[in-house]
Design an enzyme around this catalytic site. Structure first.
Site, PDB file in Angstrom:
ATOM      1  N   HIS A   1       0.845  -1.192   0.000  1.00  0.00           N
ATOM      2  CA  HIS A   1       0.000   0.000   0.000  1.00  0.00           C
ATOM      3  C   HIS A   1       0.883   1.245   0.000  1.00  0.00           C
ATOM      4  CE1 HIS A   1      -3.101  -2.814   0.954  1.00  0.00           C
ATOM      5  NE2 HIS A   1      -2.608  -3.069   2.156  1.00  0.00           N
TER       6      HIS A   1
ATOM      7  N   HIS B   1       3.257  -7.523   1.797  1.00  0.00           N
ATOM      8  CA  HIS B   1       2.632  -8.470   2.721  1.00  0.00           C
ATOM      9  C   HIS B   1       1.610  -9.347   2.010  1.00  0.00           C
ATOM     10  CE1 HIS B   1       0.003  -4.949   2.573  1.00  0.00           C
ATOM     11  NE2 HIS B   1      -0.997  -5.749   2.910  1.00  0.00           N
TER      12      HIS B   1
ATOM     13  N   ARG C   1      -1.392  -4.703  -6.180  1.00  0.00           N
ATOM     14  CA  ARG C   1      -1.113  -6.141  -6.210  1.00  0.00           C
ATOM     15  C   ARG C   1       0.227  -6.353  -6.896  1.00  0.00           C
ATOM     16  NH1 ARG C   1      -5.336  -7.806  -8.830  1.00  0.00           N
ATOM     17  NH2 ARG C   1      -6.648  -7.859  -6.997  1.00  0.00           N
TER      18      ARG C   1
END
Length: 190
Positions: free
Chosen positions: A30, A105, A125
């Site tokens: 992110h 992650h 992604r």
């Protein structure tokens, strides 16, 4: 939510989720607020996971290996060997993982987590384990992901140590503190 909090649910700054990963989830990263505002028109995302349950041998992707870089990531993806660039960490119930913006992650198979996160859709992604969706690979956001990955932390942002503070009826253990939220574990006596 609006009646209780006084703000529309869409404006509340946090999301709370229970995630039950029956299969490994996609590898994500992110952006921070500055990057997300510039490119997505919304805030970035920092989150934290509390491992509620984990099958024996379960693990998460938590950061990158030392020496990983945009070049090594691209080369590994081209060879179909990205797993070698990802830091795998075994997990157990009760553990807490702080996942700041920029931390690569992914939840592994057989893990149930309580997730606290900024209320944002800014998700890049990185990899989806070569799975297909409607016969095609899922969309990746590699260029943006490579811009925001925190290459220098290599996944070494530890979960909180759990500073315990006495409170009426038990203790409150501080697990994660950042500018977006504080995560406490309440241990109730009696």
């Amino acid at each position: 939510a609006e009646q209780v909090l006084g703000v529309p649910a869409a404006d509340f700054p946090l999301l709370i989720k229970l995630l039950d990963a029956r299969d490994v989830l996609s590898v994500q990263v992110h952006p921070d607020d500055a990057y997300a505002l510039r490119t997505e028109g919304e805030l970035g995302k920092t989150e934290a996971w509390v491992i509620l349950a984990a099958q024996p041998g379960a693990s998460i992707v938590y950061g990158v290996v030392p020496g990983a870089s945009p070049e090594t990531f691209r080369a590994a993806l081209a060879r179909g060997e990205l797993a070698g660039q990802l830091r795998s960490v075994p997990v157990h119930p009760g553990e807490v993982f702080n996942i700041p913006a920029g931390m690569v992650h992914a939840l592994g198979r057989g893990i149930l987590v309580y997730e606290v996160q900024q209320n944002s859709n800014a998700v890049y992604r990185v990899y989806d384990w070569d799975r297909l969706e409607n016969g095609k690979p899922r969309q990746l956001h590699l260029d943006k992901a490579l811009d925001v990955i925190a290459w220098d932390n290599c996944g070494m942002v530890a979960g909180a140590e759990g500073l315990s503070l006495p409170t009426r009826g038990g203790t409150a253990r501080l697990m994660v503190v950042n500018r977006y939220f504080t995560l406490r574990q309440l241990d109730v006596a009696g």
